[in-house]
Scaffold this motif. Structure first.
Motif, PDB file in Angstrom:
ATOM      1  N   ASN A  16     -14.411  16.250  54.914  1.00 34.63           N
ATOM      2  CA  ASN A  16     -13.095  15.681  55.217  1.00 34.63           C
ATOM      3  C   ASN A  16     -13.247  14.373  55.990  1.00 34.63           C
ATOM      4  N   THR A  17     -14.186  14.357  56.935  1.00 36.30           N
ATOM      5  CA  THR A  17     -14.385  13.161  57.761  1.00 36.30           C
ATOM      6  C   THR A  17     -15.042  12.029  56.988  1.00 36.30           C
ATOM      7  N   GLN A  18     -16.077  12.373  56.228  1.00 35.70           N
ATOM      8  CA  GLN A  18     -16.869  11.343  55.555  1.00 35.70           C
ATOM      9  C   GLN A  18     -16.296  10.909  54.211  1.00 35.70           C
ATOM     10  N   HIS A  19     -15.584  11.810  53.536  1.00 31.70           N
ATOM     11  CA  HIS A  19     -15.170  11.519  52.158  1.00 31.70           C
ATOM     12  C   HIS A  19     -13.671  11.668  51.903  1.00 31.70           C
ATOM     13  N   ARG A  20     -12.944  12.122  52.917  1.00 33.05           N
ATOM     14  CA  ARG A  20     -11.491  12.312  52.771  1.00 33.05           C
ATOM     15  C   ARG A  20     -11.159  13.173  51.555  1.00 33.05           C
ATOM     16  N   ARG A  21     -11.928  14.225  51.392  1.00 37.65           N
ATOM     17  CA  ARG A  21     -11.704  15.140  50.267  1.00 37.65           C
ATOM     18  C   ARG A  21     -11.574  16.559  50.798  1.00 37.65           C
ATOM     19  N   ARG A  22     -10.991  17.434  49.965  1.00 38.96           N
ATOM     20  CA  ARG A  22     -10.835  18.840  50.343  1.00 38.96           C
ATOM     21  C   ARG A  22     -11.276  19.736  49.182  1.00 38.96           C
ATOM     22  N   PRO A  23     -12.558  19.695  48.829  1.00 33.51           N
ATOM     23  CA  PRO A  23     -13.027  20.517  47.711  1.00 33.51           C
ATOM     24  C   PRO A  23     -13.060  21.989  48.090  1.00 33.51           C
ATOM     25  N   VAL A  81      -0.430  39.400  32.641  1.00 37.34           N
ATOM     26  CA  VAL A  81       0.943  39.124  33.065  1.00 37.34           C
ATOM     27  C   VAL A  81       1.070  39.516  34.532  1.00 37.34           C
ATOM     28  N   GLY A  82       1.379  38.547  35.378  1.00 37.38           N
ATOM     29  CA  GLY A  82       1.630  38.831  36.777  1.00 37.38           C
ATOM     30  C   GLY A  82       0.399  38.982  37.638  1.00 37.38           C
ATOM     31  N   GLU A  83      -0.791  38.820  37.070  1.00 37.16           N
ATOM     32  CA  GLU A  83      -2.014  38.975  37.864  1.00 37.16           C
ATOM     33  C   GLU A  83      -2.421  37.676  38.548  1.00 37.16           C
ATOM     34  N   ILE A  84      -1.998  36.549  37.982  1.00 37.73           N
ATOM     35  CA  ILE A  84      -2.288  35.258  38.589  1.00 37.73           C
ATOM     36  C   ILE A  84      -1.245  34.978  39.664  1.00 37.73           C
ATOM     37  N   THR A  85      -1.700  34.613  40.857  1.00 35.94           N
ATOM     38  CA  THR A  85      -0.811  34.351  41.974  1.00 35.94           C
ATOM     39  C   THR A  85      -0.742  32.856  42.275  1.00 35.94           C
ATOM     40  N   ASP A  86       0.170  32.492  43.171  1.00 31.90           N
ATOM     41  CA  ASP A  86       0.246  31.095  43.596  1.00 31.90           C
ATOM     42  C   ASP A  86      -1.053  30.669  44.273  1.00 31.90           C
ATOM     43  N   ALA A  87      -1.701  31.600  44.975  1.00 37.01           N
ATOM     44  CA  ALA A  87      -2.982  31.281  45.611  1.00 37.01           C
ATOM     45  C   ALA A  87      -4.046  30.958  44.557  1.00 37.01           C
ATOM     46  N   ASP A  88      -4.034  31.706  43.449  1.00 39.79           N
ATOM     47  CA  ASP A  88      -4.979  31.421  42.367  1.00 39.79           C
ATOM     48  C   ASP A  88      -4.737  30.032  41.783  1.00 39.79           C
ATOM     49  N   LEU A  89      -3.464  29.675  41.614  1.00 40.30           N
ATOM     50  CA  LEU A  89      -3.145  28.355  41.066  1.00 40.30           C
ATOM     51  C   LEU A  89      -3.547  27.252  42.034  1.00 40.30           C
ATOM     52  N   LYS A  90      -3.396  27.528  43.336  1.00 37.48           N
ATOM     53  CA  LYS A  90      -3.838  26.540  44.328  1.00 37.48           C
ATOM     54  C   LYS A  90      -5.337  26.320  44.203  1.00 37.48           C
ATOM     55  N   ASP A  91      -6.099  27.402  44.028  1.00 37.66           N
ATOM     56  CA  ASP A  91      -7.552  27.267  43.849  1.00 37.66           C
ATOM     57  C   ASP A  91      -7.866  26.464  42.591  1.00 37.66           C
ATOM     58  N   ARG A  92      -7.117  26.712  41.525  1.00 35.07           N
ATOM     59  CA  ARG A  92      -7.360  25.968  40.282  1.00 35.07           C
ATOM     60  C   ARG A  92      -7.067  24.480  40.468  1.00 35.07           C
ATOM     61  N   ARG A  93      -5.996  24.181  41.202  1.00 36.00           N
ATOM     62  CA  ARG A  93      -5.661  22.772  41.430  1.00 36.00           C
ATOM     63  C   ARG A  93      -6.734  22.093  42.276  1.00 36.00           C
ATOM     64  N   ILE A  94      -7.243  22.813  43.282  1.00 35.31           N
ATOM     65  CA  ILE A  94      -8.301  22.243  44.122  1.00 35.31           C
ATOM     66  C   ILE A  94      -9.541  21.966  43.281  1.00 35.31           C
TER      67      ILE A  94
END
Length: 558
Positions: A542-549, A453-466
């Protein structure tokens, strides 16, 4: 009125302070903290269910941070009704202080106690009913019956030396409710005559013209859909919607079918409702899931959870062919619920999955199989005219709902400057008959993720989405610390980016060159080399594949 955000001013003597920790600017996570004379009163503590951009999250709680150091100042938690978005966070609040008294109606407290039992918490419950008046510290509370999509809902009038607040909770004005319990407009009018200094109304349907249709109009439609269904019928609804389950039971009996409750929360909540007399179960109509699966398809109705497309709920699992109930051609699925804002994509994904399996899916968009539990604009106008509040603070809704509710108040004569359209964390002070914005606390989301509870941050969720959307690339290379020359590698591994490793052939020489350049620029540490690798691969992809892994360099110095 426009809101200037600033640090909270000191609470003056004789002033009532309101602090919304959830439910303002969103539908869900309802929690309001009232403060007077150094004491706190909490009205509701609910949860918000995660959306697609919250991968891995089970629940979202209000942010308790502003009251975490003041738990001993809490007089009580008052619950307006038993829906998850009003009671779901109670266990997490009581984990911080388990002896906070809880006040609510009989059904509401029964649902809360069952939830607390799962968390191994023994509460201090106090049953209250409409017409009852109690005193809790500096707060004088009067409970008023309101009609909603769950029985036993209550509004609460809060009296302090600063004035009278009417907090409606969720409500509508069904004039022919299934349980005969209407919203007590006589009490609203009496409070209006006394003088409501601040009105805090449910605003979810403030932008919907007219009046919410009657619940009783839904029963015949459900019965007709079941009568026309050649095989199994699956009805999905909220697990606490007692009235809807009652209508399904009655419709099943009328069509010679039995009903199986499916989903742990559905079975638990309806058991409680039946034991307390809020759900009338005709003899022989309820069977367990195992028995229902052995009966002819045209003799069964399954009453399940999952009407909001929750990925782990029963209906979504059926749509994914991951449940004991295998949906097929000729089956009928009824979604007897409204769409909670933000859940649209998840619900339509389930509808598409069920349709692909051959089911006939009936939902609010194709037939009136559900009505809302919230007052529409016409009902709110009645309330504003009856209550005649001096100030208005709309809650329970997204910003568009809150604005629409404030506009309705203005139409009935409330001065625009006496309406406050706010968001979670905005502090409202009531003194001398005027409600003013007194500051803004930074409150956010608290995520429940498994047992944490409360240990996951918005930054963690951003990493998961990426990771979910863009994939990830790891680069291993061993370098000579002094020269920057690559001794081993670069070896590149990727997931969710490209199946053919040859795609990285063009970037490997660039990584080698970047390491040498970094050494020539004075880099001699592991971190500096790792950053050089990250920048090089990031620029290339980013240049060759237009991706942000997600890019994870692993550099070992030799």
């Amino acid at each position: 009125m426009a809101i200037d955000v600033y640090d909270p001013v000191e609470l003056a003597p004789g002033t009532l302070r309101l602090l919304p920790l959830g439910g303002v600017g969103e539908v869900g996570r309802n929690m309001m903290v009232y403060e007077f004379g150094g004491r706190l009163l909490v009205v509701d503590a609910g949860v918000l269910f995660p959306e697609e951009h919250h991968p891995g999250v089970d629940l979202i709680l209000p942010d308790f941070a502003p009251i975490r150091d003041r738990l001993d100042d809490i007089e009580a938690v008052v619950l307006t009704h038993g829906h998850e978005d009003h009671i779901g966070a109670v266990p997490y609040l009581l984990k911080l202080r388990d002896d906070i008294p809880i006040y609510g109606s009989r059904l509401t407290l029964a649902l809360v106690e069952a939830k607390l039992k799962e968390h191994r918490i023994t509460p201090l419950p106090h049953v209250v009913a409409e017409g009852q008046r109690i005193t809790l510290g500096p707060f004088d509370l009067e409970f008023v019956a309101v009609n909603h999509s769950i029985p036993d809902a209550l509004a609460v009038a809060i009296r302090t030396e600063a004035g009278l607040v009417l907090h409606t909770g969720d409500f509508k004005m069904d004039q022919l409710p299934l349980d005969g319990r209407i919203t007590d407009l006589r009490a609203f009018a009496r409070l209006g005559e006394e003088g409501v200094d601040l009105f805090v109304p449910d605003s979810t349907n403030a932008d919907v013209p007219g009046f919410t249709p009657l619940e009783r109009d839904i029963g015949p439609i459900i019965e007709s859909v079941i009568a026309k269904s050649p095989q199994r019928v699956i009805v999905a609804s909220f697990s606490s919607h007692v009235h809807r389950v009652q209508q399904v039971l009655d419709a099943a009996v009328a069509n010679g079918r039995v009903v199986a409750l499916v989903g742990r929360s559905m079975v638990r909540n309806m058991g409680i409702a039946a034991d307390l007399g809020y759900l009338r179960v005709p003899e022989g109509v309820l069977v367990d899931l195992k028995t229902a699966l052995e009966l002819p398809d045209d003799r069964v109705v399954f009453m399940s959870t999952g009407s909001q497309g929750e990925p782990m709920a029963v209906l979504a699992r059926m749509a994914n062919n991951d449940h004991r109930i295998e949906v097929g051609h000729g089956d009928t699925v009824i979604l007897a619920s409204s769409l909670i804002p933000g859940n649209e994509n998840a619900v339509y994904r389930v509808i598409n999955g069920l349709t692909k399996l051959g089911a006939n899916v009936v939902h609010k968009g194709s037939a009136r199989v559900h009505v809302s539990g919230h007052a529409a604009a016409g009902e709110l106008l009645y309330c504003y005219n009856i209550v005649k509040p001096s100030n208005v603070f709309p809650v329970h809704g997204e910003y568009r709902h809150l604005t629409a509710s404030a506009d309705l108040a203005v139409e009935t004569g409330v001065p625009r400057e006496r309406t406050i359209v706010a968001e979670n964390g905005i502090i409202i002070d009531l003194a001398d008959g005027v409600a003013r914005v007194a500051g803004h606390l930074d409150v956010g989301y608290v995520y429940v993720d498994g047992s944490t509870v409360g240990e996951i941050t918005d930054a963690d969720l951003k990493d998961r989405r990426i990771l979910a959307e863009e994939g990830f690339i790891s680069i291993f290379v061993a370098v000579d610390r002094q020269t920057g020359k690559a001794i081993v590698g670069p070896e590149i591994q990727a997931r969710g980016f490209a199946e053919d490793d040859s795609v990285f052939d063009s970037v490997r020489p660039q990584i080698v060159a970047a390491l040498l350049e970094a050494s020539n620029n004075g880099v001699t540490d592991q971190h500096g080399y790792s950053q050089a690798v990250r920048r090089t691969v990031g620029r290339w992809v980013n240049t060759q594949h237009r991706r942000r892994p997600m890019i994870i360099p692993v550099v070992i110095e030799a």
